[in-house]
Scaffold this motif. Sequence first.
Motif, short mmCIF file in Angstrom:
data_model
loop_
_atom_site.label_atom_id
_atom_site.label_comp_id
_atom_site.label_asym_id
_atom_site.label_seq_id
_atom_site.Cartn_x
_atom_site.Cartn_y
_atom_site.Cartn_z
N LEU A 104 0.83 -1.21 0.00
CA LEU A 104 0.00 0.00 0.00
C LEU A 104 0.86 1.26 0.00
O LEU A 104 0.52 2.26 -0.66
N ALA A 105 2.00 1.22 0.72
CA ALA A 105 2.86 2.40 0.81
C ALA A 105 3.50 2.74 -0.52
O ALA A 105 3.73 3.91 -0.84
N GLU A 106 3.79 1.74 -1.33
CA GLU A 106 4.48 1.96 -2.60
C GLU A 106 3.56 2.47 -3.70
O GLU A 106 4.04 2.85 -4.77
N ARG A 107 2.26 2.49 -3.46
CA ARG A 107 1.33 2.90 -4.50
C ARG A 107 1.42 4.38 -4.81
O ARG A 107 1.17 4.81 -5.93
N GLY A 108 1.78 5.20 -3.85
CA GLY A 108 1.82 6.63 -4.06
C GLY A 108 0.45 7.26 -3.90
O GLY A 108 -0.55 6.58 -3.62
N CYS A 109 0.38 8.57 -4.09
CA CYS A 109 -0.86 9.33 -3.94
C CYS A 109 -1.51 9.53 -5.31
O CYS A 109 -0.85 9.96 -6.26
N THR A 110 -2.79 9.24 -5.40
CA THR A 110 -3.53 9.35 -6.65
C THR A 110 -4.04 10.77 -6.83
O THR A 110 -4.70 11.31 -5.96
N VAL A 111 -3.73 11.37 -7.98
CA VAL A 111 -4.20 12.72 -8.28
C VAL A 111 -5.27 12.71 -9.37
O VAL A 111 -6.04 13.66 -9.51
N SER A 112 -5.31 11.65 -10.15
CA SER A 112 -6.35 11.44 -11.15
C SER A 112 -6.31 9.96 -11.51
O SER A 112 -5.31 9.29 -11.22
N PRO A 113 -7.37 9.42 -12.10
CA PRO A 113 -7.36 7.99 -12.44
C PRO A 113 -6.14 7.62 -13.28
O PRO A 113 -5.93 8.15 -14.36
N MET A 169 6.46 15.27 6.55
CA MET A 169 6.07 16.48 5.85
C MET A 169 4.95 16.15 4.89
O MET A 169 5.07 15.25 4.06
N VAL A 170 3.84 16.86 5.02
CA VAL A 170 2.66 16.65 4.19
C VAL A 170 2.60 17.73 3.12
O VAL A 170 2.79 18.92 3.42
N VAL A 171 2.33 17.34 1.89
CA VAL A 171 2.18 18.27 0.78
C VAL A 171 0.77 18.12 0.21
O VAL A 171 0.35 17.00 -0.10
N THR A 172 0.05 19.22 0.12
CA THR A 172 -1.28 19.22 -0.49
C THR A 172 -1.33 20.30 -1.56
O THR A 172 -0.46 21.17 -1.63
N ASP A 173 -2.37 20.24 -2.39
CA ASP A 173 -2.59 21.32 -3.33
C ASP A 173 -3.50 22.36 -2.68
O ASP A 173 -3.86 22.24 -1.50
N GLY A 176 -6.60 21.17 -0.87
CA GLY A 176 -6.48 20.32 0.30
C GLY A 176 -6.30 18.85 0.00
O GLY A 176 -6.30 18.02 0.92
N ARG A 177 -6.10 18.48 -1.26
CA ARG A 177 -5.90 17.08 -1.62
C ARG A 177 -4.47 16.68 -1.31
O ARG A 177 -3.52 17.36 -1.67
N VAL A 178 -4.31 15.54 -0.65
CA VAL A 178 -2.98 15.08 -0.25
C VAL A 178 -2.21 14.61 -1.48
O VAL A 178 -2.68 13.77 -2.25
N SER A 298 -5.85 9.56 -0.66
CA SER A 298 -5.87 10.26 -1.95
C SER A 298 -6.65 9.47 -2.99
O SER A 298 -7.34 10.05 -3.84
N HIS A 299 -6.57 8.14 -2.94
CA HIS A 299 -7.35 7.31 -3.86
C HIS A 299 -8.84 7.52 -3.65
O HIS A 299 -9.61 7.68 -4.60
N GLN A 300 -9.26 7.55 -2.38
CA GLN A 300 -10.67 7.76 -2.09
C GLN A 300 -11.10 9.17 -2.45
O GLN A 300 -12.22 9.38 -2.96
N GLN A 301 -10.25 10.17 -2.21
CA GLN A 301 -10.59 11.54 -2.60
C GLN A 301 -10.77 11.66 -4.10
O GLN A 301 -11.70 12.32 -4.58
N THR A 302 -9.92 11.02 -4.87
CA THR A 302 -10.04 11.05 -6.33
C THR A 302 -11.31 10.35 -6.78
O THR A 302 -12.01 10.83 -7.68
N ALA A 303 -11.64 9.22 -6.15
CA ALA A 303 -12.86 8.51 -6.49
C ALA A 303 -14.10 9.35 -6.17
O ALA A 303 -15.07 9.37 -6.93
N ASP A 304 -14.07 10.09 -5.06
CA ASP A 304 -15.20 10.94 -4.70
C ASP A 304 -15.37 12.08 -5.70
O ASP A 304 -16.49 12.44 -6.08
N LEU A 305 -14.25 12.65 -6.15
CA LEU A 305 -14.33 13.74 -7.13
C LEU A 305 -14.87 13.23 -8.46
O LEU A 305 -15.64 13.89 -9.14
N THR A 306 -14.43 12.03 -8.84
CA THR A 306 -14.88 11.44 -10.12
C THR A 306 -16.37 11.16 -10.09
O THR A 306 -17.08 11.35 -11.09
N SER A 307 -16.87 10.71 -8.93
CA SER A 307 -18.29 10.38 -8.81
C SER A 307 -19.15 11.59 -8.49
O SER A 307 -20.37 11.47 -8.44
#
Length: 311
Positions: A104-113, A169-173, A176-178, A298-307
Amino acid sequence: MVGNASCAAIISDRRITGLSADVIAELVAELVPLRHERHQAKLASRPRKRAVGAGAKHQLVFVDRLLATLVHLRHAVTHDVLACWFGVDRSTITCAIAEVRPLLAERGCTVSPGVRLRTLSEVIDHLGVDGKTGIIDGTEIRVRRPAAGSKNRDAFISGKNKQNAVKTMVVTDEDGRVLLCSPTRPGSCADITHARQLGLVKLLADGPTVEILADAGYQGLGAQTSGRVITPPHRTFKRNAPDWYEEMYERQRKAHSSRRIRVEHGIAHLKNWRALTCHLGRREHMSHTVQAIAGLLSHQQTADLTSGRPM
Protein backbone atom coordinates in the motif's frame (compact mmCIF):
# COMPACT_ATOMS: atom_id res chain seq x y z
CA MET A 1 -10.95 -17.17 6.89
CA VAL A 2 -13.50 -14.59 8.02
CA GLY A 3 -17.11 -15.41 7.27
CA ASN A 4 -18.76 -14.11 4.12
CA ALA A 5 -21.20 -11.99 6.14
CA SER A 6 -18.41 -10.28 8.07
CA CYS A 7 -16.37 -9.76 4.91
CA ALA A 8 -19.37 -8.22 3.17
CA ALA A 9 -20.00 -5.92 6.15
CA ILE A 10 -16.40 -4.68 6.13
CA ILE A 11 -16.56 -3.90 2.42
CA SER A 12 -20.03 -2.38 2.33
CA ASP A 13 -19.73 -0.07 5.36
CA ARG A 14 -17.33 2.78 4.62
CA ARG A 15 -17.03 3.61 8.31
CA ILE A 16 -15.04 0.42 8.91
CA THR A 17 -12.23 0.94 6.38
CA GLY A 18 -12.70 4.56 5.31
CA LEU A 19 -12.95 3.35 1.71
CA SER A 20 -15.86 2.71 -0.60
CA ALA A 21 -16.55 -0.75 -2.01
CA ASP A 22 -15.41 0.37 -5.47
CA VAL A 23 -12.04 1.56 -4.16
CA ILE A 24 -11.52 -1.70 -2.25
CA ALA A 25 -12.30 -3.63 -5.44
CA GLU A 26 -9.70 -1.57 -7.31
CA LEU A 27 -7.16 -2.27 -4.56
CA VAL A 28 -7.77 -6.01 -4.82
CA ALA A 29 -7.46 -5.98 -8.60
CA GLU A 30 -4.19 -4.04 -8.38
CA LEU A 31 -2.48 -5.73 -5.45
CA VAL A 32 -3.28 -9.41 -6.04
CA PRO A 33 -1.14 -9.68 -9.22
CA LEU A 34 1.61 -7.56 -7.65
CA ARG A 35 1.73 -9.68 -4.53
CA HIS A 36 1.79 -12.90 -6.60
CA GLU A 37 4.60 -11.57 -8.80
CA ARG A 38 6.75 -10.62 -5.81
CA HIS A 39 6.09 -13.92 -4.12
CA GLN A 40 7.20 -15.84 -7.20
CA ALA A 41 10.29 -13.65 -7.55
CA LYS A 42 11.18 -14.35 -3.92
CA LEU A 43 10.85 -18.09 -4.47
CA ALA A 44 12.97 -17.96 -7.62
CA SER A 45 15.74 -15.99 -5.92
CA ARG A 46 16.90 -18.95 -3.82
CA PRO A 47 17.39 -22.69 -4.39
CA ARG A 48 14.23 -24.69 -3.83
CA LYS A 49 14.42 -26.98 -0.80
CA ARG A 50 10.83 -28.17 -0.81
CA ALA A 51 8.61 -29.72 -3.40
CA VAL A 52 6.20 -27.51 -5.31
CA GLY A 53 3.12 -26.92 -3.15
CA ALA A 54 4.82 -27.91 0.11
CA GLY A 55 5.15 -25.64 3.12
CA ALA A 56 2.72 -23.76 5.32
CA LYS A 57 -0.54 -22.58 3.78
CA HIS A 58 -2.05 -19.15 4.31
CA GLN A 59 -4.99 -19.29 6.72
CA LEU A 60 -6.28 -16.01 5.25
CA VAL A 61 -6.82 -15.42 1.56
CA PHE A 62 -5.28 -12.20 0.27
CA VAL A 63 -8.59 -10.30 0.29
CA ASP A 64 -8.99 -11.01 4.00
CA ARG A 65 -5.36 -10.02 4.63
CA LEU A 66 -6.03 -6.72 2.87
CA LEU A 67 -9.22 -6.10 4.84
CA ALA A 68 -7.47 -6.83 8.14
CA THR A 69 -4.77 -4.29 7.24
CA LEU A 70 -7.32 -1.64 6.28
CA VAL A 71 -9.22 -2.07 9.54
CA HIS A 72 -5.96 -1.88 11.49
CA LEU A 73 -4.91 1.34 9.75
CA ARG A 74 -8.31 2.97 10.02
CA HIS A 75 -9.10 2.22 13.66
CA ALA A 76 -5.72 1.13 15.12
CA VAL A 77 -7.33 -2.16 16.12
CA THR A 78 -4.83 -4.40 17.88
CA HIS A 79 -3.60 -7.58 16.26
CA ASP A 80 -5.20 -9.62 19.05
CA VAL A 81 -8.67 -8.21 18.35
CA LEU A 82 -8.30 -8.76 14.61
CA ALA A 83 -7.14 -12.32 15.26
CA CYS A 84 -10.33 -13.01 17.24
CA TRP A 85 -12.47 -11.38 14.55
CA PHE A 86 -10.89 -13.31 11.69
CA GLY A 87 -10.60 -16.55 13.66
CA VAL A 88 -6.82 -16.97 13.31
CA ASP A 89 -3.72 -16.67 15.46
CA ARG A 90 -2.27 -13.27 16.31
CA SER A 91 0.93 -14.04 14.39
CA THR A 92 -1.13 -14.60 11.23
CA ILE A 93 -2.52 -11.06 11.46
CA THR A 94 0.95 -9.67 12.16
CA CYS A 95 2.36 -11.39 9.07
CA ALA A 96 -0.60 -10.25 6.95
CA ILE A 97 -0.18 -6.58 7.92
CA ALA A 98 3.59 -6.77 7.43
CA GLU A 99 3.01 -8.10 3.91
CA VAL A 100 0.23 -5.74 2.79
CA ARG A 101 1.37 -2.47 4.37
CA PRO A 102 4.49 -2.02 2.15
CA LEU A 103 2.41 -2.79 -0.95
CA LEU A 104 0.00 0.00 0.00
CA ALA A 105 2.86 2.40 0.81
CA GLU A 106 4.48 1.96 -2.60
CA ARG A 107 1.33 2.90 -4.50
CA GLY A 108 1.82 6.63 -4.06
CA CYS A 109 -0.86 9.33 -3.94
CA THR A 110 -3.53 9.35 -6.65
CA VAL A 111 -4.20 12.72 -8.28
CA SER A 112 -6.35 11.44 -11.15
CA PRO A 113 -7.36 7.99 -12.44
CA GLY A 114 -4.13 6.28 -13.48
CA VAL A 115 -1.82 9.11 -12.32
CA ARG A 116 0.10 8.78 -9.05
CA LEU A 117 2.82 10.75 -7.31
CA ARG A 118 5.44 8.85 -5.35
CA THR A 119 8.30 11.32 -4.84
CA LEU A 120 8.69 15.00 -4.03
CA SER A 121 10.19 15.54 -7.49
CA GLU A 122 7.03 14.20 -9.12
CA VAL A 123 4.91 16.46 -6.92
CA ILE A 124 6.86 19.58 -7.94
CA ASP A 125 6.58 18.63 -11.62
CA HIS A 126 2.84 18.00 -11.23
CA LEU A 127 2.28 21.38 -9.59
CA GLY A 128 4.36 23.10 -12.26
CA VAL A 129 2.50 21.51 -15.17
CA ASP A 130 -0.93 22.31 -13.73
CA GLY A 131 0.09 25.76 -12.49
CA LYS A 132 -1.15 25.01 -8.98
CA THR A 133 0.07 26.20 -5.61
CA GLY A 134 1.48 23.64 -3.21
CA ILE A 135 1.18 23.81 0.56
CA ILE A 136 3.55 22.08 2.97
CA ASP A 137 3.47 21.48 6.68
CA GLY A 138 4.97 19.08 9.18
CA THR A 139 2.88 16.92 11.48
CA GLU A 140 3.91 14.76 14.40
CA ILE A 141 2.76 11.31 15.45
CA ARG A 142 3.28 10.10 18.99
CA VAL A 143 5.29 6.89 19.32
CA ARG A 144 6.59 4.72 22.12
CA ARG A 145 9.69 5.93 23.91
CA PRO A 146 12.86 4.00 23.04
CA ALA A 147 14.11 1.65 25.72
CA ALA A 148 16.47 2.98 28.37
CA GLY A 149 20.07 2.89 27.25
CA SER A 150 19.23 2.66 23.55
CA LYS A 151 21.16 4.76 21.06
CA ASN A 152 19.74 8.20 20.19
CA ARG A 153 16.96 7.81 22.72
CA ASP A 154 16.43 11.56 22.98
CA ALA A 155 16.21 12.03 19.20
CA PHE A 156 12.49 11.26 19.24
CA ILE A 157 11.60 13.97 21.78
CA SER A 158 9.71 16.72 19.97
CA GLY A 159 10.86 20.24 20.72
CA LYS A 160 7.29 21.46 20.19
CA ASN A 161 5.22 19.00 22.25
CA LYS A 162 7.94 17.60 24.53
CA GLN A 163 6.74 14.09 23.69
CA ASN A 164 8.24 11.13 21.86
CA ALA A 165 7.17 11.45 18.24
CA VAL A 166 8.09 11.03 14.61
CA LYS A 167 7.55 13.73 12.01
CA THR A 168 6.41 13.67 8.39
CA MET A 169 6.07 16.48 5.85
CA VAL A 170 2.66 16.65 4.19
CA VAL A 171 2.18 18.27 0.78
CA THR A 172 -1.28 19.22 -0.49
CA ASP A 173 -2.59 21.32 -3.33
CA GLU A 174 -4.68 24.46 -2.87
CA ASP A 175 -7.83 22.30 -2.63
CA GLY A 176 -6.48 20.32 0.30
CA ARG A 177 -5.90 17.08 -1.62
CA VAL A 178 -2.98 15.08 -0.25
CA LEU A 179 -0.14 14.82 -2.79
CA LEU A 180 2.64 13.37 -0.64
CA CYS A 181 3.61 12.25 2.82
CA SER A 182 7.36 11.99 3.26
CA PRO A 183 9.19 9.21 5.11
CA THR A 184 9.21 9.91 8.82
CA ARG A 185 12.02 11.49 10.80
CA PRO A 186 12.59 11.62 14.59
CA GLY A 187 10.53 14.28 16.34
CA SER A 188 13.56 16.41 17.23
CA CYS A 189 14.13 17.20 13.53
CA ALA A 190 13.02 20.75 12.69
CA ASP A 191 10.51 21.29 9.88
CA ILE A 192 12.93 23.34 7.79
CA THR A 193 15.71 20.77 8.26
CA HIS A 194 13.40 17.99 7.13
CA ALA A 195 12.44 19.95 4.01
CA ARG A 196 16.10 20.53 3.16
CA GLN A 197 16.93 16.86 3.68
CA LEU A 198 14.14 15.92 1.27
CA GLY A 199 15.78 18.12 -1.37
CA LEU A 200 13.02 20.73 -1.61
CA VAL A 201 15.45 23.63 -2.13
CA LYS A 202 17.24 21.95 -5.05
CA LEU A 203 13.99 20.79 -6.66
CA LEU A 204 12.55 24.31 -6.61
CA ALA A 205 15.79 25.80 -7.91
CA ASP A 206 16.15 23.34 -10.80
CA GLY A 207 12.51 22.56 -11.52
CA PRO A 208 9.48 24.47 -12.80
CA THR A 209 8.28 27.71 -11.28
CA VAL A 210 6.05 26.64 -8.40
CA GLU A 211 4.59 28.60 -5.50
CA ILE A 212 4.80 26.80 -2.14
CA LEU A 213 2.99 28.08 0.94
CA ALA A 214 4.46 27.27 4.34
CA ASP A 215 4.18 28.36 7.96
CA ALA A 216 6.75 30.15 10.11
CA GLY A 217 8.64 26.90 10.71
CA TYR A 218 9.99 27.17 7.14
CA GLN A 219 11.14 30.80 7.29
CA GLY A 220 14.48 30.98 5.55
CA LEU A 221 13.54 28.76 2.61
CA GLY A 222 12.15 31.76 0.75
CA ALA A 223 15.60 33.33 0.42
CA GLN A 224 17.10 30.01 -0.68
CA THR A 225 14.44 29.40 -3.36
CA SER A 226 14.17 32.90 -4.88
CA GLY A 227 10.89 33.52 -3.12
CA ARG A 228 9.13 30.34 -4.29
CA VAL A 229 8.50 29.28 -0.69
CA ILE A 230 6.17 31.87 0.84
CA THR A 231 6.06 32.12 4.62
CA PRO A 232 4.30 34.55 6.99
CA PRO A 233 5.81 38.05 7.05
CA HIS A 234 8.55 38.88 9.53
CA ARG A 235 7.87 41.48 12.18
CA THR A 236 9.77 44.68 11.45
CA PHE A 237 8.99 46.22 14.83
CA LYS A 238 9.72 44.02 17.83
CA ARG A 239 8.59 46.61 20.38
CA ASN A 240 6.42 49.72 20.38
CA ALA A 241 5.03 49.03 16.92
CA PRO A 242 2.79 51.76 15.44
CA ASP A 243 -0.92 51.02 15.20
CA TRP A 244 -0.85 51.14 11.39
CA TYR A 245 1.88 48.51 11.32
CA GLU A 246 0.04 46.17 13.69
CA GLU A 247 -3.07 46.37 11.48
CA MET A 248 -1.07 45.72 8.31
CA TYR A 249 0.90 42.86 9.86
CA GLU A 250 -2.23 41.18 11.22
CA ARG A 251 -3.99 41.53 7.86
CA GLN A 252 -1.04 39.97 5.99
CA ARG A 253 -0.71 37.17 8.51
CA LYS A 254 -4.40 36.27 8.32
CA ALA A 255 -4.37 36.40 4.51
CA HIS A 256 -1.48 33.95 4.44
CA SER A 257 -3.09 31.71 7.04
CA SER A 258 -6.39 31.58 5.15
CA ARG A 259 -4.56 30.34 2.03
CA ARG A 260 -2.49 27.82 3.96
CA ILE A 261 -5.35 26.36 6.00
CA ARG A 262 -6.00 23.70 3.33
CA VAL A 263 -2.98 21.70 4.39
CA GLU A 264 -4.38 21.60 7.94
CA HIS A 265 -7.58 20.13 6.53
CA GLY A 266 -5.52 17.52 4.67
CA ILE A 267 -3.66 16.59 7.85
CA ALA A 268 -6.97 16.33 9.70
CA HIS A 269 -8.22 13.83 7.10
CA LEU A 270 -5.02 11.82 7.59
CA LYS A 271 -5.43 11.84 11.37
CA ASN A 272 -8.92 10.39 10.97
CA TRP A 273 -7.02 7.15 10.41
CA ARG A 274 -6.40 6.21 14.02
CA ALA A 275 -3.04 4.56 13.31
CA LEU A 276 -1.65 8.10 12.97
CA THR A 277 -2.96 9.47 16.25
CA CYS A 278 -0.77 7.47 18.63
CA HIS A 279 1.35 4.64 17.29
CA LEU A 280 2.08 1.89 19.81
CA GLY A 281 3.88 -0.49 17.44
CA ARG A 282 7.40 -0.46 16.08
CA ARG A 283 8.71 2.94 15.04
CA GLU A 284 10.42 1.31 12.05
CA HIS A 285 7.03 0.77 10.42
CA MET A 286 5.86 4.38 10.65
CA SER A 287 7.08 5.49 7.21
CA HIS A 288 5.15 2.69 5.51
CA THR A 289 2.11 3.38 7.69
CA VAL A 290 2.03 7.11 6.88
CA GLN A 291 2.58 6.60 3.15
CA ALA A 292 0.05 3.76 2.96
CA ILE A 293 -2.65 5.91 4.58
CA ALA A 294 -1.80 8.89 2.35
CA GLY A 295 -2.16 6.69 -0.72
CA LEU A 296 -5.49 5.25 0.44
CA LEU A 297 -6.88 8.67 1.36
CA SER A 298 -5.87 10.26 -1.95
CA HIS A 299 -7.35 7.31 -3.86
CA GLN A 300 -10.67 7.76 -2.09
CA GLN A 301 -10.59 11.54 -2.60
CA THR A 302 -10.04 11.05 -6.33
CA ALA A 303 -12.86 8.51 -6.49
CA ASP A 304 -15.20 10.94 -4.70
CA LEU A 305 -14.33 13.74 -7.13
CA THR A 306 -14.88 11.44 -10.12
CA SER A 307 -18.29 10.38 -8.81
CA GLY A 308 -19.26 13.96 -7.93
CA ARG A 309 -19.38 13.26 -4.21
CA PRO A 310 -17.94 16.04 -1.97
CA MET A 311 -14.74 15.12 -0.11
